[in-house]
Design an enzyme around this catalytic site. Structure first.
Site, PDB file in Angstrom:
ATOM      1  N   ASN A 112       0.832  -1.198   0.000  1.00 55.91           N
ATOM      2  CA  ASN A 112       0.000   0.000   0.000  1.00 55.91           C
ATOM      3  C   ASN A 112       0.872   1.256   0.000  1.00 55.91           C
ATOM      4  OD1 ASN A 112      -2.792   1.078   0.301  1.00 55.91           O
ATOM      5  ND2 ASN A 112      -1.990   1.879   2.222  1.00 55.91           N
ATOM      6  N   VAL A 121      -5.575   5.506  -7.190  1.00 60.30           N
ATOM      7  CA  VAL A 121      -5.557   4.186  -6.566  1.00 60.30           C
ATOM      8  C   VAL A 121      -5.562   4.518  -5.077  1.00 60.30           C
ATOM      9  CG1 VAL A 121      -4.274   2.042  -6.246  1.00 60.30           C
ATOM     10  CG2 VAL A 121      -4.315   3.144  -8.502  1.00 60.30           C
ATOM     11  N   PRO A 122      -6.745   4.457  -4.442  1.00 63.85           N
ATOM     12  CA  PRO A 122      -6.974   5.139  -3.165  1.00 63.85           C
ATOM     13  C   PRO A 122      -6.367   4.479  -1.925  1.00 63.85           C
ATOM     14  CG  PRO A 122      -8.940   3.966  -3.818  1.00 63.85           C
ATOM     15  CD  PRO A 122      -7.953   3.817  -4.949  1.00 63.85           C
ATOM     16  N   CYS A 123      -5.057   4.517  -1.832  1.00 71.85           N
ATOM     17  CA  CYS A 123      -4.379   3.954  -0.666  1.00 71.85           C
ATOM     18  C   CYS A 123      -4.708   4.732   0.609  1.00 71.85           C
ATOM     19  CB  CYS A 123      -2.877   3.890  -0.904  1.00 71.85           C
ATOM     20  SG  CYS A 123      -2.129   5.434  -1.445  1.00 71.85           S
ATOM     21  N   HIS A 124      -5.194   5.962   0.463  1.00 72.18           N
ATOM     22  CA  HIS A 124      -5.569   6.744   1.647  1.00 72.18           C
ATOM     23  C   HIS A 124      -6.784   6.158   2.357  1.00 72.18           C
ATOM     24  CE1 HIS A 124      -8.000   8.443  -1.643  1.00 72.18           C
ATOM     25  NE2 HIS A 124      -8.887   8.774  -0.708  1.00 72.18           N
TER      26      HIS A 124
END
Length: 155
Positions: A112, A121-124
């Site tokens: 991640n 690519v919503p790693c948050h």
């Protein structure tokens, strides 16, 4: 090819190759090969979609993506895009979605953290098992801003 745009979380450098977005870099920027290309179509589309996202007008992205990483990283990143706008998942939940045990949570966290295309690519959206904000390549404050933008009551 790259393009720098302004955003509520600071300047972002969008990077493309072969007609696909390959990276979004947070400021301060490190060295990056290639030339600035403000007229590159994929960079223009990414800039427009990110502006809509930050304005609260877009909840998902429609862009060609080509992040570079290991097979495991690619699997983790594919799961990240399945986390919906305004939702979160824990590292353990991502591991389970990949058919792994909680013991793989650390490996999921490492993958991640190496996501080269944050926001899109919503790693948050990945948080600790107890609901706390955990590490984010762009810093916890950026992570909080992104999560607050998506769901002001989330945290």
């Amino acid at each position: 090819m790259w393009l720098v745009i302004d955003s509520p979380i600071g300047p972002l450098r969008l990077v493309a190759a072969d007609g696909a977005l390959i990276a979004i870099d947070f400021s301060p920027f490190g060295d990056r090969a290639g030339d600035e290309a403000a007229d590159e179509p994929v960079l223009q589309r990414a800039a427009a979609q990110l502006a809509e996202y930050f304005a609260g007008e877009r909840t998902d992205f429609d862009l060609p993506l080509a992040p570079k990483g290991t097979a495991f990283q690619q699997q983790v990143w594919a799961e990240l895009v399945k986390i919906g706008y305004g939702e979160t998942a824990s590292y353990g939940e991502i591991a389970h979605r990949l058919g792994l045990t909680n013991a793989a949570s650390r490996a999921v966290g490492t993958a991640n953290g190496r996501n080269p295309i944050p926001i899109i690519v919503p790693c948050h959206r990945v948080i600790g098992a107890d609901g706390t904000l955990t590490g984010y390549a762009g810093g916890i404050e950026r992570k909080r801003i992104l999560l607050d933008l998506e769901s002001p009551t989330l945290l």
